[in-house]
Design a protein around this motif. Structure first.
Motif, PDB file in Angstrom:
ATOM      1  N   LEU A 163       0.767  -1.425  -0.181  1.00 12.90           N
ATOM      2  CA  LEU A 163       0.250  -0.043  -0.197  1.00 12.90           C
ATOM      3  C   LEU A 163       0.868   1.083  -0.125  1.00 12.90           C
ATOM      4  CD1 LEU A 163      -3.226   0.918  -0.091  1.00 12.90           C
ATOM      5  CD2 LEU A 163      -2.332   0.682   2.314  1.00 12.90           C
ATOM      6  N   PHE A 164       1.673   1.366   1.133  1.00 12.67           N
ATOM      7  CA  PHE A 164       3.106   2.257   0.510  1.00 12.67           C
ATOM      8  C   PHE A 164       3.666   3.118  -0.442  1.00 12.67           C
ATOM      9  CE2 PHE A 164       7.579   4.050   1.177  1.00 12.67           C
ATOM     10  CZ  PHE A 164       7.187   4.806   1.459  1.00 12.67           C
ATOM     11  N   TRP A 165       3.664   1.626  -1.129  1.00 15.43           N
ATOM     12  CA  TRP A 165       4.685   1.706  -2.384  1.00 15.43           C
ATOM     13  C   TRP A 165       3.546   2.200  -3.247  1.00 15.43           C
ATOM     14  CZ3 TRP A 165       9.211   3.069  -3.041  1.00 15.43           C
ATOM     15  CH2 TRP A 165      10.241   2.884  -2.069  1.00 15.43           C
ATOM     16  N   VAL A 166       2.461   2.019  -3.575  1.00 19.73           N
ATOM     17  CA  VAL A 166       1.211   1.876  -4.498  1.00 19.73           C
ATOM     18  C   VAL A 166       1.091   3.741  -4.522  1.00 19.73           C
ATOM     19  CG1 VAL A 166      -1.363   1.766  -5.157  1.00 19.73           C
ATOM     20  CG2 VAL A 166      -0.140   0.213  -4.579  1.00 19.73           C
ATOM     21  N   LEU A 167       0.479   3.544  -2.998  1.00 22.99           N
ATOM     22  CA  LEU A 167       0.713   5.793  -2.913  1.00 22.99           C
ATOM     23  C   LEU A 167       1.755   6.183  -3.536  1.00 22.99           C
ATOM     24  CD1 LEU A 167      -1.235   5.774   1.102  1.00 22.99           C
ATOM     25  CD2 LEU A 167      -2.441   5.774  -1.698  1.00 22.99           C
ATOM     26  N   ILE A 168       2.560   5.933  -2.659  1.00 21.41           N
ATOM     27  CA  ILE A 168       4.390   6.357  -3.708  1.00 21.41           C
ATOM     28  C   ILE A 168       3.720   6.898  -5.133  1.00 21.41           C
ATOM     29  CG2 ILE A 168       7.161   6.899  -3.609  1.00 21.41           C
ATOM     30  CD1 ILE A 168       5.728   7.715  -1.299  1.00 21.41           C
ATOM     31  N   ILE A 169       3.646   5.686  -5.841  1.00 21.57           N
ATOM     32  CA  ILE A 169       3.134   5.939  -7.076  1.00 21.57           C
ATOM     33  C   ILE A 169       2.172   6.554  -7.880  1.00 21.57           C
ATOM     34  CG2 ILE A 169       3.236   3.895  -8.952  1.00 21.57           C
ATOM     35  CD1 ILE A 169       4.797   2.187  -7.667  1.00 21.57           C
ATOM     36  N   VAL A 170       1.228   6.726  -7.210  1.00 22.50           N
ATOM     37  CA  VAL A 170       0.106   7.210  -7.301  1.00 22.50           C
ATOM     38  C   VAL A 170       0.273   8.344  -7.445  1.00 22.50           C
ATOM     39  CG1 VAL A 170      -2.357   7.590  -6.784  1.00 22.50           C
ATOM     40  CG2 VAL A 170      -1.850   5.479  -7.585  1.00 22.50           C
ATOM     41  N   GLY A 171       1.509   9.148  -6.579  1.00 22.60           N
ATOM     42  CA  GLY A 171       1.636  10.650  -6.102  1.00 22.60           C
ATOM     43  C   GLY A 171       2.289  10.918  -6.671  1.00 22.60           C
ATOM     44  N   ILE A 172       3.559  10.466  -7.268  1.00 23.10           N
ATOM     45  CA  ILE A 172       4.751  10.770  -8.444  1.00 23.10           C
ATOM     46  C   ILE A 172       3.814  10.754  -9.955  1.00 23.10           C
ATOM     47  CG2 ILE A 172       6.344  10.139 -10.070  1.00 23.10           C
ATOM     48  CD1 ILE A 172       7.537   8.392  -7.258  1.00 23.10           C
ATOM     49  N   ILE A 173       2.791  10.040 -10.288  1.00 19.48           N
ATOM     50  CA  ILE A 173       1.854  10.156 -10.822  1.00 19.48           C
ATOM     51  C   ILE A 173       1.062  11.433 -11.426  1.00 19.48           C
ATOM     52  CG2 ILE A 173      -0.018   8.735 -12.761  1.00 19.48           C
ATOM     53  CD1 ILE A 173       1.223   6.128 -11.832  1.00 19.48           C
ATOM     54  N   TRP A 174       0.422  11.161 -10.041  1.00 23.24           N
ATOM     55  CA  TRP A 174      -0.375  12.867 -10.248  1.00 23.24           C
ATOM     56  C   TRP A 174       0.767  13.951 -10.467  1.00 23.24           C
ATOM     57  CZ3 TRP A 174      -0.189  16.947  -6.236  1.00 23.24           C
ATOM     58  CH2 TRP A 174      -0.944  17.664  -5.930  1.00 23.24           C
ATOM     59  N   LEU A 175       1.927  14.446  -9.549  1.00 29.51           N
ATOM     60  CA  LEU A 175       2.638  15.588  -9.930  1.00 29.51           C
ATOM     61  C   LEU A 175       2.992  15.360 -11.019  1.00 29.51           C
ATOM     62  CD1 LEU A 175       4.111  18.070  -7.854  1.00 29.51           C
ATOM     63  CD2 LEU A 175       6.373  15.682  -7.619  1.00 29.51           C
ATOM     64  N   VAL A 176       3.583  14.663 -11.451  1.00 24.04           N
ATOM     65  CA  VAL A 176       3.920  14.724 -13.257  1.00 24.04           C
ATOM     66  C   VAL A 176       2.273  15.540 -14.225  1.00 24.04           C
ATOM     67  CG1 VAL A 176       4.760  13.660 -15.255  1.00 24.04           C
ATOM     68  CG2 VAL A 176       5.462  12.659 -12.821  1.00 24.04           C
ATOM     69  N   LYS A 177       1.391  14.982 -13.746  1.00 24.68           N
ATOM     70  CA  LYS A 177       0.397  14.985 -14.416  1.00 24.68           C
ATOM     71  C   LYS A 177       0.351  16.475 -13.584  1.00 24.68           C
ATOM     72  CE  LYS A 177      -4.585  14.009 -14.793  1.00 24.68           C
ATOM     73  NZ  LYS A 177      -5.773  13.275 -14.744  1.00 24.68           N
ATOM     74  N   TRP A 178       0.078  16.947 -13.078  1.00 22.46           N
ATOM     75  CA  TRP A 178       0.009  18.437 -13.050  1.00 22.46           C
ATOM     76  C   TRP A 178       0.595  19.567 -12.923  1.00 22.46           C
ATOM     77  CZ3 TRP A 178       3.296  22.130  -9.446  1.00 22.46           C
ATOM     78  CH2 TRP A 178       2.663  22.893  -9.231  1.00 22.46           C
TER      79      TRP A 178
END
Length: 98
Positions: free
Chosen positions: A39-54
Motif C-alpha cells: 500500500l505504501f509503494w502504491v501510494l508513492i507511485i500514484v503520488g508521483i504520477i499525480w505530480l507529473v500530470k499536475w
C-alpha cells in the motif's frame, strides 16, 4: 531454542539444527507488513504520477495564458494603428502556430 540477531535476520538454534529465519515470515505480522508495504509503494507511485500530470497541465495552462496575452497585445497594436492588416494577420498566424 536460541536466537542470534544478525542484521534483521535471525539465526535460530532448535535442537541440533541452526537455520535462518526472516522476521517477515513469522505469523500474521508478516502478512500485515507485506500489505502495508505494498500500500505504501502504491501510494508513492500514484503520488508521483499525480505530480507529473499536475506539472504537465500547469505548463499547458501557462502556455495558453501566454498566447492569450500575446494576442491581446497584438489586438491593441492593431487597434492603435501601429500595424496594418497584413502585418496583423502574419503575426497572429505565427502566435497561433507556435
Amino acid at each position: 531454542m536460541m536466537f542470534e540477531n544478525i542484521g534483521g535476520d535471525f539465526l535460530v538454534h532448535v535442537g541440533e539444527e541452526w537455520g535462518w529465519h526472516h522476521m517477515m515470515g513469522f505469523g500474521w505480522f508478516g502478512w500485515f507488513g507485506m500489505i502495508f508495504m505494498l500500500l505504501f509503494w502504491v501510494l508513492i507511485i500514484v503520488g508521483i504520477i499525480w505530480l507529473v500530470k499536475w506539472l504537465i497541465e500547469s505548463t499547458s495552462r501557462t502556455e495558453k495564458a501566454s498566447k492569450k496575452r500575446a494576442l491581446e497585445i497584438l489586438d491593441e497594436k492593431y487597434a492603435r494603428g501601429e500595424i496594418d492588416d497584413e502585418e496583423y494577420e502574419r503575426r497572429k498566424r505565427k502566435i497561433l502556430e507556435g
